[in-house]
Design a protein around this motif. Structure first.
Motif, PDB file in Angstrom:
ATOM      1  N   ARG A  54       0.849  -1.194   0.000  1.00 34.67           N
ATOM      2  CA  ARG A  54       0.000   0.000   0.000  1.00 34.67           C
ATOM      3  C   ARG A  54       0.882   1.240   0.000  1.00 34.67           C
ATOM      4  N   VAL A  55       0.582   2.142  -0.926  1.00 40.37           N
ATOM      5  CA  VAL A  55       1.303   3.403  -1.065  1.00 40.37           C
ATOM      6  C   VAL A  55       0.348   4.536  -0.746  1.00 40.37           C
ATOM      7  N   LEU A  56       0.761   5.418   0.156  1.00 39.19           N
ATOM      8  CA  LEU A  56      -0.034   6.584   0.513  1.00 39.19           C
ATOM      9  C   LEU A  56       0.622   7.810  -0.108  1.00 39.19           C
ATOM     10  N   GLU A  57      -0.117   8.482  -0.975  1.00 41.24           N
ATOM     11  CA  GLU A  57       0.426   9.595  -1.753  1.00 41.24           C
ATOM     12  C   GLU A  57      -0.210  10.909  -1.315  1.00 41.24           C
ATOM     13  N   VAL A  58       0.628  11.832  -0.870  1.00 39.92           N
ATOM     14  CA  VAL A  58       0.189  13.200  -0.585  1.00 39.92           C
ATOM     15  C   VAL A  58       1.024  14.087  -1.503  1.00 39.92           C
ATOM     16  N   ASP A 113       2.717   0.919   3.489  1.00 42.12           N
ATOM     17  CA  ASP A 113       4.128   0.526   3.412  1.00 42.12           C
ATOM     18  C   ASP A 113       5.017   1.681   2.973  1.00 42.12           C
ATOM     19  N   VAL A 114       4.447   2.584   2.180  1.00 38.65           N
ATOM     20  CA  VAL A 114       5.222   3.670   1.578  1.00 38.65           C
ATOM     21  C   VAL A 114       4.425   4.956   1.675  1.00 38.65           C
ATOM     22  N   PHE A 115       5.107   6.056   2.029  1.00 42.25           N
ATOM     23  CA  PHE A 115       4.499   7.383   2.039  1.00 42.25           C
ATOM     24  C   PHE A 115       5.270   8.239   1.050  1.00 42.25           C
ATOM     25  N   ASP A 161       9.650  12.790  10.657  1.00 44.29           N
ATOM     26  CA  ASP A 161       9.433  12.422  12.058  1.00 44.29           C
ATOM     27  C   ASP A 161       7.948  12.259  12.373  1.00 44.29           C
ATOM     28  N   ASP A 162       7.114  13.112  11.765  1.00 40.05           N
ATOM     29  CA  ASP A 162       5.673  13.014  12.014  1.00 40.05           C
ATOM     30  C   ASP A 162       5.127  11.679  11.516  1.00 40.05           C
ATOM     31  N   VAL A 163       5.535  11.284  10.352  1.00 42.09           N
ATOM     32  CA  VAL A 163       5.021  10.052   9.752  1.00 42.09           C
ATOM     33  C   VAL A 163       5.608   8.834  10.457  1.00 42.09           C
ATOM     34  N   PRO A 187       6.742   3.477  12.341  1.00 47.36           N
ATOM     35  CA  PRO A 187       8.211   3.493  12.270  1.00 47.36           C
ATOM     36  C   PRO A 187       8.786   2.702  11.107  1.00 47.36           C
ATOM     37  N   ASP A 188       8.017   1.786  10.544  1.00 42.25           N
ATOM     38  CA  ASP A 188       8.542   0.922   9.482  1.00 42.25           C
ATOM     39  C   ASP A 188       8.247   1.441   8.081  1.00 42.25           C
ATOM     40  N   ILE A 189       7.577   2.563   7.983  1.00 45.73           N
ATOM     41  CA  ILE A 189       7.157   3.038   6.669  1.00 45.73           C
ATOM     42  C   ILE A 189       8.358   3.562   5.875  1.00 45.73           C
ATOM     43  N   ILE A 190       8.335   3.359   4.573  1.00 48.23           N
ATOM     44  CA  ILE A 190       9.342   3.932   3.670  1.00 48.23           C
ATOM     45  C   ILE A 190       8.867   5.328   3.304  1.00 48.23           C
ATOM     46  N   TYR A 191       9.689   6.322   3.573  1.00 48.72           N
ATOM     47  CA  TYR A 191       9.306   7.727   3.412  1.00 48.72           C
ATOM     48  C   TYR A 191      10.024   8.292   2.186  1.00 48.72           C
TER      49      TYR A 191
END
Length: 410
Positions: free
Chosen positions: A9-13, A98-100, A117-119, A124-128
């Motif tokens: 899952r990819v979260l796109e902003v 999984d990804v932001f 840091d906010d995300v 903690p495991d998300i790929i930023y």
């Protein structure tokens, strides 16, 4: 069909093309990409109806190629991130992702509390992933950029494509040119980061800038400059061919179409070209009968080649050049590319149904798995999947209604 990103899952902003193009590639690779848009305004690119002097949307239709391209296959959620209720929903989405990915500038990221840091506090495991104009460090870390300015002009492509005597700089060949290349770059970085997380347990922070992608594209010339300690020289270009090879360059046919030759070993291909062109006597011409002479007399040979090309039409040349060993290509406009036989044969142009049920086509991302074309799906309507995605988070119908009344969601 293998979709290697299935289950990711990819979260796109993000807005416009550069970073959203990465989400589009990942969606075609099988990822569930949730696009967060402002609850009222949406992605700014939705409002672009006239681009580079042409209409970018059909009147009476929701289908907009400039938006469809970098947003295909996603789900859209409308959230007013400045409101606490919407922020709580974003946190739930972050927890399940999984990804932001974002291309918001530092001030906007700080205001919306979507900095690293906010995300990571939430997951903690998300790929930023940050897409930027000029990189996150240095004096321009907070400066925005578009591909026309940062990729094309700043990173050397514009200067390289512009003849020294020109009165204006050559424009980018297409809208979103650098943005789409940057999106592919980001998608590749995300794939590598997911692999690293799966094998080491470590999450990554990914940074890709338009300037960096542009410099990578022009690296041959930039590397020469680094070696020389200054800009590499630009010797005067002959009218036809190249300075040392008449079989490199573009030539115009009798009906004003163009063909591009790239036969980088002139001695190897000269005889073959002369034979198919109907000028075998040039093989034994004392000016060209050795590779050394041919290269020394390349401008004269190129003038003859130009005359030869002007003797026949484009279609006649296609027949003559078919099957020769030397490399050549037709010079195609956008309509030619849209109907290219090899793109079609390899499934690189995909069909889809738009929101009104009309059959449309889009260029697919260039990566295929197991010799299978990507499934191309339409981009979402604005906030089309808000209710669907939030129901998946466990929200009730009453909660959805209250959030809409408060304008926290669309």
């Amino acid at each position: 069909m293998l979709q290697p990103m299935q289950g990711v899952r990819v979260l796109e902003v993000a807005q416009f093309t550069f970073v959203p193009a990465a989400g589009a590639v990942l969606a075609e690779w099988g990822a569930d990409v949730i696009k967060v848009e402002h609850a009222e305004r949406g992605d700014g690119q939705r409002g672009l109806t006239h681009v580079l002097g042409v209409d970018a949307i059909n009147k009476g239709s929701s289908f907009s190629p400039i938006f469809e391209g970098p947003n295909r296959g996603k789900r859209s959620v409308g959230l007013a991130l400045e409101q606490p209720e919407a922020r709580a929903l974003l946190d739930e989405l972050i927890k399940q992702s999984d990804v932001f990915i974002t291309n918001f500038l530092p001030d906007a990221r700080a205001k919306l509390r979507i900095e690293l840091d906010d995300v990571r506090k939430v997951n903690p495991d998300i790929i930023y992933v940050r897409g930027s104009g000029f990189g996150v460090r240095g004096p321009e870390g907070g400066k925005g950029g578009y591909d026309m300015t940062t990729f094309w002009a700043r990173a050397g492509s514009g200067a390289g494509a512009t003849p020294p005597e020109a009165e204006r700089m050559s424009p980018m060949p297409a809208g979103g040119y650098g943005d789409n290349l940057g999106g592919l770059t980001i998608a590749g970085g995300i794939a590598a980061a997911l692999y690293a997380r799966a094998t080491t347990g470590e999450s990554s922070v990914i940074d890709v800038s338009l300037l960096g992608v542009g410099a990578w594209a022009t690296q041959f010339t930039v590397n020469l400059a680094l070696m020389a300690g200054g800009p590499p020289p630009r010797p005067p270009a002959p009218r036809h061919g190249s300075a040392r090879n008449p079989l490199i360059g573009s030539y115009k046919t009798a009906d004003d179409r163009w063909l591009m030759l790239s036969m980088v070993q002139p001695g190897r291909y000269w005889a073959e070209f002369c034979e198919v062109a109907g000028r075998p006597e040039l093989i034994a011409d004392e000016r060209f009968d050795t590779v050394e002479k041919l290269m020394d007399n390349a401008p004269a040979a190129a003038e003859i080649v130009a005359e030869i090309f002007r003797e026949r039409t484009f279609e006649e040349w296609l027949v003559l050049l078919e099957g020769i060993e030397g490399q050549w290509a037709t010079v195609q406009d956008a309509w030619g590319v849209a109907n290219d036989v090899s793109l079609r044969a390899n499934g690189m142009i995909g069909s889809l149904e738009d929101a009104e049920g009309v059959t449309r086509e889009l260029i697919a991302n260039p990566v295929q798995f197991d010799e299978t074309p990507a499934e191309v799906r339409r981009a979402p309507l604005f906030a089309e999947h808000t209710d669907e995605v939030l129901r998946d988070l466990g929200l009730s119908e009453e909660e959805l209604i209250q959030l809409k009344i408060s304008r926290a969601i669309t």
